[in-house]
Design a protein around this motif. Structure first.
Motif, PDB file in Angstrom:
ATOM      1  N   CYS A 286      82.393  12.834  39.903  1.00  0.00           N
ATOM      2  CA  CYS A 286      83.741  13.401  39.794  1.00  0.00           C
ATOM      3  C   CYS A 286      84.395  12.966  38.482  1.00  0.00           C
ATOM      4  CB  CYS A 286      84.571  12.947  40.984  1.00  0.00           C
ATOM      5  SG  CYS A 286      86.238  13.591  40.964  1.00  0.00           S
ATOM      6  N   CYS A 289      87.961  10.952  39.074  1.00  0.00           N
ATOM      7  CA  CYS A 289      88.030   9.581  39.569  1.00  0.00           C
ATOM      8  C   CYS A 289      86.832   8.765  39.109  1.00  0.00           C
ATOM      9  CB  CYS A 289      88.098   9.582  41.098  1.00  0.00           C
ATOM     10  SG  CYS A 289      86.608  10.237  41.863  1.00  0.00           S
ATOM     11  N   GLY A 293      86.047   8.252  44.150  1.00  0.00           N
ATOM     12  CA  GLY A 293      86.510   8.964  45.343  1.00  0.00           C
ATOM     13  C   GLY A 293      87.960   9.364  45.208  1.00  0.00           C
ATOM     14  N   CYS A 294      88.219  10.670  45.326  1.00  0.00           N
ATOM     15  CA  CYS A 294      89.597  11.150  45.258  1.00  0.00           C
ATOM     16  C   CYS A 294      89.682  12.450  46.051  1.00  0.00           C
ATOM     17  CB  CYS A 294      90.034  11.357  43.805  1.00  0.00           C
ATOM     18  SG  CYS A 294      89.171  12.712  42.982  1.00  0.00           S
ATOM     19  N   CYS A 297      87.148  15.341  44.956  1.00  0.00           N
ATOM     20  CA  CYS A 297      85.744  15.224  45.369  1.00  0.00           C
ATOM     21  C   CYS A 297      85.641  14.870  46.850  1.00  0.00           C
ATOM     22  CB  CYS A 297      85.030  14.183  44.515  1.00  0.00           C
ATOM     23  SG  CYS A 297      85.775  12.542  44.579  1.00  0.00           S
TER      24      CYS A 297
HETATM   25 ZN   LIG Z   1      86.954  12.277  42.636  1.00  0.00          ZN
END
Ligand SMILES: [Zn+2]
Lengths: 363, 706
Positions: A286, A289, A293-294, A297
């Motif tokens: 991604c 981020c 993790g955001c 995604c």
């Molecule tokens: Zn992300």
């Protein structure tokens, strides 16, 4: 003498008053009003003092007259100077207010999908690819059969096809290569479901090696929602030659995605497409981020970006290539998907509404 | 495929949390759509099984993949002579027992396969049953897998389907006429009421299961209502068969009937599985106390399916993947998946298990190896460039040029759909020219667009309804008609201000000449000259009196007669067509569309530059009175016909009617520019040319000089 003293102070007061006010007189009119207040024949205050001279004894008259005259002269000089200064400061007759808005020429904006498309075209042009367009209406052979999807193949269900009520002649391609025997779709019966159809046209016409990119519109029987439109745009890529490997495919994606999104990692996951074997979904770490993790995604750190694989030997056989002599890789990328990620667009329908306020953001 | 973790662990002792299992499997070809944690600590992993892997549409199939991924052994169901009834706690409930069944030619049921190519194998067994609910452990497993429990018997067939991947069916023995199962194609006009209560008319290419008299099931798709097992059923016939995938697929499609069974059969089931599945079902009957099998199975297997043997070459693995895989890894992966390997020249001879319908070529084996060895082992390299790259397709180059030109003229780029509604299309093309879509998604997308304009007008309308006033949009795209097929065009729409409003001048709305200006710039880009020809009877979408055909011709320096061709239309949009497409009727819209291929033919392939003229030009202005119906083009043509060698340009710079001009007349002011290449022209020469011009205009148009 007290009278004289008092008159002297009157003169001083008038001078003070005049000096204070002449500096603030910023227009000719204000200067004139001020001058009149002191010097007007009828009601000027200095004129008034002059008129009192006759009532004074000769000595006082001479002395006081000189003082009043001096004041009068000072005022006249100041008024002249002020008038000249104002005249000097006045803008020339042809002066303009430069702070007014400029006259503008409307400049339009390139559609975001086309911006991304041009960018991808440029990336692949620099990698030595031939970029070409193909017809949007196709026949069953090029869209399905030659791509290892014979009639009744279950994989046809993966791409809900729109069929034409009656066959028509499709567009041409490859004009720059001279006379291309397979350049026109003689009897198109469907709207192409993927740009992969051009793989077949190209390979049937030209011998290996092949290194092409085919951008264009494709059609599926999908309803409009946040992530689907019945028409969307794709890039097909095809590289065929001696010794082309899956490692080459990885390198190519890495280069393309890095050019588009910056330094990203890529990951291949096994998948299934009838016209490639092995087949792989390609994920990109991604770019928002950096894999942490955001929301974009879905907290996975990875974004699914394209489908790809090594060209299936059945496809080579369908176009008359020897699958023992050459290998190749093929891939398809959704341009909308790239544009959504690149510009943070969450609703695919925005691309097809053509709201000028949306389009104006792209240049 | 929803897989309950504890059910999976019946087959393989896979350690770890469901998330870890999901992560491992998702990079081996089984994307995970979700994980559901259950109250009892169990979990359901929802694997996405691609269409080529019907063997994994079962718990045992997924177990084989999981075992391979984790380097574990799989347990297989085994015949047990001591099947005990499961207790309430579920102990021994799901144990992988198979019943011991004796294979007989003809038992309590007779089986005749009339179409062995559509049904290579059919196994049937008879059992006494007591219909009731199934035990809780079975019900909860079915529910976890997304199947609603019904009765113990139906639950058993669903359980076997989910566990082993073999669809099964149960008939009420009492309803099977003649105690006979006939696997045959349907008779012409034969009907059957299926389990969903619908009366179906079958066609002779459909395979059915019949008794001695009539069809009792659509083979591999759905059973018949009349032979359905009910609460009163005492004896059943269990079916476990192998059907031709294509036949099931065609039948399922033709009937519009998709079932768990048809979805598996149409992708391909394992021909070796039916009897094992039957043994499992019979074991489960006893384990849950639903009945007793009679201990025999009639196994008709007229067309034996033998496993394929494929060659796998070591160098081919490296050649395709770009990395060499050690022999040990190749063997380990393939054997774990159930392939048998024998060393051969340069590689192996590999026997493919019959359940692996997707593995038919060497590359399929290589994919298996790559999948389980991990795609991350493949390095990142570039393909070698062996031939010089070809030039950019001129189509792409010219689209880019058009895009730059149009945006420079204030137009923003729109992208609209390739299809539109029939009424919208009919406003822009004759109805016989329009190409309908056979299976349209909706009325709004019922036909291919014959023009780019409907989409552009719609887009402009949307903008205006959202409060925008000045809209300039263009699109480059393909359109479709029956007579011309697919062709590429550029089209535009312009509403609102004709130029950007400024405080220093009066706002002016767009008019015909703004639209015409863009057309002329377009033509210029392709080295063409565009002439606008008034249309006495314009197309429906253009207003009479403000409609023109665009006639393009090559720009020839010598004024020679280049051939001309109609390349498009330009004009003011008819208000009712605008309204049809959502553009408010009071908004004046100017539109144009040009066929790119027709215009592009005029493009000069080689550009030859000439030096600027060395001698000065002389301008002469004249004003003439002509009838106000005389087109400017006619006046221009009259002058052109004179073929004056030194006339380099002719341009109207004023047109006036009104005060001082007689009724029905108009004053037209022209500027003529003369120049010779080799000398400065004399006044006398220019005057003589002007005399010719005036006399020609007088003769042709009755023009009087003012
Ligand atoms: Zn992300």
């Amino acid at each position: 003498m007290s009278e004289t003293a008092s008159d002297r102070s009157t003169i001083d007061a008038l001078r003070e008053d005049f000096r204070a006010r002449i500096a603030a007189a910023s227009t000719d009119a204000a200067v004139k009003t001020l001058a009149d207040e002191f010097l007007s024949r009828k009601s000027g205050s200095v004129t008034g003092l002059m008129k009192t001279l006759g009532t004074l004894p000769p000595d006082a008259r001479r002395e006081f007259g000189a003082l009043v005259n001096a004041l009068k002269q000072e005022i006249e000089t100041s008024v002249d100077e002020r008038r000249q200064a104002l005249a000097a400061a006045r803008p020339p007759a042809d002066a303009v207010d430069v702070t007014l808005p400029p006259r503008t020429r409307a400049v339009g904006h390139v559609h975001p999908l086309m911006l991304v498309r041009q960018q991808v075209e440029d990336i692949f042009t620099h990698m030595g690819y031939e970029i070409l367009e193909g017809p949007e209406v196709e026949d069953d052979f090029h869209n399905f059969e030659a791509l290892n999807m014979p009639p009744d193949h279950p994989a046809r269900d993966m791409q809900d096809t729109l069929y034409l009520g009656s066959p028509i002649v499709g567009g041409t391609w490859g004009a720059h290569r001279g006379s291309v025997p397979d350049a026109q779709v003689r009897a198109a019966t469907l709207l192409r479901t993927h740009t992969s159809a051009m793989q077949i046209r190209y390979m049937k016409t030209f011998p290996p090696p092949v290194r092409i990119i085919v951008p264009g519109r494709v059609y599926r029987r999908d309803n409009l929602d946040l992530t689907h439109t019945p028409m969307f745009q794709q890039f097909e890529g095809l590289v065929v030659g001696e010794g082309v490997t899956m490692a080459n495919l990885k390198g190519t994606f890495k280069a393309m995605l890095t050019a588009l999104f910056g330094d990203v990692k890529i990951r291949l996951r096994p998948s299934f497409f009838p016209y490639t074997e092995p087949s792989a979904e390609v994920d990109m770490s991604c770019h928002k981020c950096a894999g942490a993790g955001c929301a974009i995604c879905k907290q996975t750190g990875w974004l699914e970006i394209l489908g790809s694989g090594m060209v299936h030997p059945a496809v080579f056989e369908a176009v008359g290539y020897d699958p023992d002599a050459v290998t190749g890789f093929a891939f398809g990328i959704g341009i909308e998907r790239l544009a959504m990620l690149k510009y943070g667009v969450e609703d695919i329908r925005l691309f097809y509404e053509n709201d000028v306020r949306f389009l104006e953001q792209f240049s | 495929m929803k897989v309950l973790l504890s059910w999976l662990r019946d087959f393989v002792d896979v350690p770890g949390r469901p998330e870890e299992i999901a992560a491992t499997m998702s990079v081996r070809g089984f994307a995970v759509e979700g994980i559901e944690h259950l109250a009892d600590g169990d979990a359901v992993i929802d694997f996405e099984v691609t269409g080529n892997r019907p063997d994994c549409m079962s718990v045992s199939g997924m177990a084989r993949e999981v075992a391979t991924a984790f380097g574990l052994q799989v347990r297989r169901p085994a015949v047990s002579t001591s099947i005990r009834r499961a207790n309430a706690a579920g102990e021994n409930g799901p144990a992988l027992h198979l019943a011991s069944l004796k294979t007989v030619e003809r038992g309590d049921i007779e089986i005749v396969i009339e179409s062995p190519e559509l049904c290579p194998r059919y196994a049937g067994a008879v059992a006494e049953v007591t219909i009731g609910p199934s035990p809780e452990w079975m019900q909860s497993r079915l529910r976890a897998a997304g199947v609603r429990p019904t009765s113990n018997l139906v639950d058993i067939t669903n359980y076997v389907l989910l566990e082993l991947g073999q669809p099964m069916h149960a008939f009420d023995h009492a309803t099977i006429a003649g105690g006979q199962i006939r696997v045959r194609t349907a008779r012409p006009g034969e009907t059957l009421k299926t389990l969903d209560g619908r009366q179906r008319t079958l066609s002779p290419d459909m395979l059915v299961i019949a008794d001695a008299e009539h069809a009792v099931a659509v083979a591999g798709v759905m059973g018949g209502a009349d032979s359905e097992v009910t609460a009163e059923t005492k004896t059943i016939v269990l079916e476990s068969a192998h059907f031709n995938a294509l036949s099931v697929r065609r039948t399922s499609k033709a009937l519009g009937l998709k079932t768990e069974a048809s979805m598996r059969f149409e992708r391909g089931t394992d021909p070796r599985l039916p009897v094992t599945a039957m043994e499992r079902a019979c074991a489960l009957l006893e384990m849950i106390g639903a009945g007793t099998a009679r201990g025999t199975v009639v196994d008709r297997y007229p067309v034996r399916v033998e496993p394929n043997v494929l060659k796998l070459r070591r160098e081919r693995i490296t050649g395709l993947l770009g990395v060499s895989i050690p022999d040990g890894d190749v063997r380990r992966v393939l054997e774990a998946l159930g392939f048998a390997l024998r060393d051969a020249d340069a590689g192996w001879d590999v026997t493919v298990p019959t359940r692996r319908v997707d593995v038919t070529r060497e590359v399929d084996l290589i994919e298996e190896v790559a999948r389980h060895c991990g795609f991350d082992r493949i390095p990142t390299t570039f393909p070698a460039l062996t031939v010089p790259p070809p030039p950019l397709d001129p189509r792409i180059a010219r689209t880019r040029q058009l895009r730059a030109l149009a945006t420079g003229q204030g137009f923003s780029e729109a992208v609209t759909f390739g299809f539109t509604s029939a009424p919208a299309a009919e406003a822009f093309a004759a109805s016989e020219a329009i190409v309908p879509i056979k299976n349209p998604l909706s009325e709004a997308f019922a036909v291919l667009r014959p023009s780019l304009l409907p989409g552009l007008v719609e887009s402009a309308g949307r903008n205006i309804r959202r409060g925008q006033r000045d809209v300039q949009l263009f699109e480059v795209g393909n359109r479709f008609t029956r007579q011309d097929g697919e062709s590429q065009a550029i089209a535009f729409i312009w509403t609102g201000a004709g130029r950007t409003p400024h405080w220093s001048e009066r706002t002016r709305d767009v008019d015909f000449f703004d639209a015409a200006s863009f057309v002329s710039t377009l033509a210029d880009t392709f080295d063409a000259a565009a002439r606008l020809q008034p249309l006495a009877t314009p197309p429906t979408y253009l207003v009479a009196g403000q409609a023109a055909e665009i006639i393009a011709g090559g720009k020839s320096a010598n004024g020679g007669a280049a051939s001309t061709v109609r390349v498009g239309h330009v004009g003011r949009l008819t208000p009712n067509v605008g309204e049809l497409l959502g553009l408010p009727a009071e908004v004046a819209g100017y539109v144009g569309e040009v066929d790119i291929e027709s215009l592009a033919q005029f493009r000069r392939t080689a550009l030859k530059a000439t030096a600027p003229p060395r001698f000065p030009a002389i301008d002469r202005d004249i004003s003439i009175l002509v009838d106000d119906t005389t087109p400017a083009q006619a006046v221009r043509d009259t002058v052109r016909t004179l073929a004056l060698p030194q006339l380099v340009s002719l341009r109207e710079f004023d047109r006036y009617a009104g005060k001082g001009i007689p009724e029905g007349k108009v004053s037209l002011s022209l500027r003529l520019t003369f120049r010779a290449a080799d000398r400065t022209l004399t006044d006398a020469e220019v005057q003589s040319a002007m005399d010719d011009v005036l006399s020609a205009l007088e003769t042709k148009h009755g023009a009087a000089q003012r």
